[in-house]
Design a protein around this motif. Sequence first.
Motif, PDB file in Angstrom:
ATOM      1  N   GLU A   6     -44.052  30.693  57.949  1.00  0.00           N
ATOM      2  CA  GLU A   6     -44.816  29.523  57.536  1.00  0.00           C
ATOM      3  C   GLU A   6     -44.162  28.250  58.074  1.00  0.00           C
ATOM      4  O   GLU A   6     -42.945  28.189  58.241  1.00  0.00           O
ATOM      5  N   CYS A  22     -49.308  29.687  59.367  1.00  0.00           N
ATOM      6  CA  CYS A  22     -48.678  30.990  59.157  1.00  0.00           C
ATOM      7  C   CYS A  22     -48.791  31.736  60.477  1.00  0.00           C
ATOM      8  O   CYS A  22     -49.875  32.196  60.842  1.00  0.00           O
ATOM      9  N   TRP A  36     -52.799  32.984  51.033  1.00  0.00           N
ATOM     10  CA  TRP A  36     -51.799  31.958  50.726  1.00  0.00           C
ATOM     11  C   TRP A  36     -51.592  31.956  49.217  1.00  0.00           C
ATOM     12  O   TRP A  36     -52.559  31.956  48.446  1.00  0.00           O
ATOM     13  N   ARG A  38     -48.794  30.233  46.082  1.00  0.00           N
ATOM     14  CA  ARG A  38     -47.798  29.191  45.842  1.00  0.00           C
ATOM     15  C   ARG A  38     -47.082  29.468  44.538  1.00  0.00           C
ATOM     16  O   ARG A  38     -47.617  30.125  43.632  1.00  0.00           O
ATOM     17  N   ARG A  45     -46.370  33.307  40.630  1.00  0.00           N
ATOM     18  CA  ARG A  45     -46.969  33.067  41.948  1.00  0.00           C
ATOM     19  C   ARG A  45     -48.483  33.012  41.772  1.00  0.00           C
ATOM     20  O   ARG A  45     -49.096  33.899  41.186  1.00  0.00           O
ATOM     21  N   TYR A  95     -46.474  30.377  50.258  1.00  0.00           N
ATOM     22  CA  TYR A  95     -46.203  31.607  50.991  1.00  0.00           C
ATOM     23  C   TYR A  95     -47.490  32.134  51.610  1.00  0.00           C
ATOM     24  O   TYR A  95     -48.548  32.088  50.981  1.00  0.00           O
ATOM     25  N   TRP A 114     -44.878  39.435  53.683  1.00  0.00           N
ATOM     26  CA  TRP A 114     -44.729  38.069  53.171  1.00  0.00           C
ATOM     27  C   TRP A 114     -43.828  37.243  54.084  1.00  0.00           C
ATOM     28  O   TRP A 114     -42.882  37.753  54.676  1.00  0.00           O
ATOM     29  N   GLN A 116     -41.342  33.629  54.342  1.00  0.00           N
ATOM     30  CA  GLN A 116     -40.248  33.094  53.539  1.00  0.00           C
ATOM     31  C   GLN A 116     -40.650  31.874  52.717  1.00  0.00           C
ATOM     32  O   GLN A 116     -39.912  31.468  51.812  1.00  0.00           O
ATOM     33  N   GLY A 117     -41.777  31.284  53.033  1.00  0.00           N
ATOM     34  CA  GLY A 117     -42.260  30.142  52.261  1.00  0.00           C
ATOM     35  C   GLY A 117     -41.934  28.810  52.886  1.00  0.00           C
ATOM     36  O   GLY A 117     -40.979  28.675  53.659  1.00  0.00           O
TER      37      GLY A 117
END
Length: 124
Positions: A6, A22, A36, A38, A45, A95, A114, A116-117
């Motif tokens: 991301e 992304c 997506w 958050r 999450r 994420y 996934w 890493q954010g």
Amino acid sequence: QVQLVESGGGSVTAGDSLRLSCAASGRTFGNYAVGWFRQAPGNDREFVAAINWSGISTYYGDSVKGRFIISRDIAKNTVYLQMNSLNAEDAAVYYCAADEGSPPSYYAMGYEYWGQGTQVTVSS
């Protein structure tokens, strides 16, 4: 394996816009649905948006409908999240996630891969 990275997070003022990206590498990304999510400190999450493998179908969480837009560029192996009219409640780590399931899941457990954010901070 699919690797997701991301980018695009940052610090903005309420009312501003940001576009998250992304970027994917590895297996054929075009076969995957992307979501997506958050997560703010102390919170679970939260589902934000998802897009199916072709980009034709999109899905949004209630809190972002009408403000956020998810899209994908299959040629660039990238999914975007355009975030408009940001407010303090949008502040979180964002994420992206990918999975071969169809339709895309609204739940984090429905995604295999996934990133890493990226942090989004919104000041009033």
